[in-house]
Design an enzyme around this catalytic site. Structure first.
Site, PDB file in Angstrom:
ATOM      1  N   HIS A 101      38.464  48.087  42.781  1.00  0.00           N
ATOM      2  CA  HIS A 101      38.817  46.961  43.420  1.00  0.00           C
ATOM      3  C   HIS A 101      37.566  45.691  42.929  1.00  0.00           C
ATOM      4  O   HIS A 101      36.360  46.359  42.626  1.00  0.00           O
ATOM      5  CB  HIS A 101      38.685  46.920  44.991  1.00  0.00           C
ATOM      6  N   HIS A 103      35.306  42.557  44.172  1.00  0.00           N
ATOM      7  CA  HIS A 103      35.440  41.590  45.125  1.00  0.00           C
ATOM      8  C   HIS A 103      35.213  40.121  44.637  1.00  0.00           C
ATOM      9  O   HIS A 103      34.421  40.087  43.679  1.00  0.00           O
ATOM     10  CB  HIS A 103      33.871  42.010  45.869  1.00  0.00           C
TER      11      HIS A 103
END
Ligand code: 5GP
Ligand code: ZN
Length: 138
Positions: A101, A103
């Site tokens: 992922h 951010h």
């Protein structure tokens, strides 16, 4: 490919509800449940990749422009003054969810320091040795 016991696979697939900012066939962008600042978002691939080392290259090429687009929308929509892109790989680097992922963290004028470190002061020789070790491993 999905991983059965992975929470981000379930969120990306829409099986666990999330505050979704954007979705297409490859990714879902959601608000982080424990935000560093208002609007902190996570870009999640719909397929499972443990980290950036295993991320599909075509998908990787899509994620950076998307992060820029999300950051621009944060500036326009939330009035932040800038944003950080942060991407942790490995426990030692602070990764806590082992599904890749990115951010996107809005930064507000006069907000707190977040992504910071004490600069070191290596000698030229130390820099050369370090560079050689990495270069030889490429
Ligand atoms: P990492 O430390 O792995 O780079 O980041 C994991 C992030 O995922 C953390 O910022 C954490 O707050 C967020 N997070 C963990 N579980 C959930 C969840 O179930 N939903 C959402 N929206 N964010 C989560
Ligand atoms: Zn996953």
């Amino acid at each position: 490919m999905r991983k059965d016991d992975c929470i981000f696979c379930k969120i990306a697939a829409g099986e666990i509800p999330s505050s979704t900012l954007y979705e297409d066939e490859d990714v879902r962008v959601i608000l982080d449940l424990g935000p560093a600042s208002q609007g902190h978002a996570l870009i999640l691939p719909k397929d499972h990749y443990d980290d950036v080392c295993t991320l599909d290259e075509a998908l990787a090429a899509k994620i950076l422009p998307l992060a820029a687009r999300i950051g621009q929308a944060m500036k326009k929509g939330l009035g932040c003054a800038g944003f950080n892109l942060v991407q942790n790989n490995g426990k030692a680097a602070g990764q806590t969810v082992f599904h890749f992922h990115m951010h996107v963290i809005p930064r507000y004028a006069d907000g707190p320091d977040m992504v910071c470190w004490e600069p070191g002061s290596p000698s030229r020789e130390e820099l050369a040795e370090t560079a050689a070790k990495i270069r030889e491993a490429l």
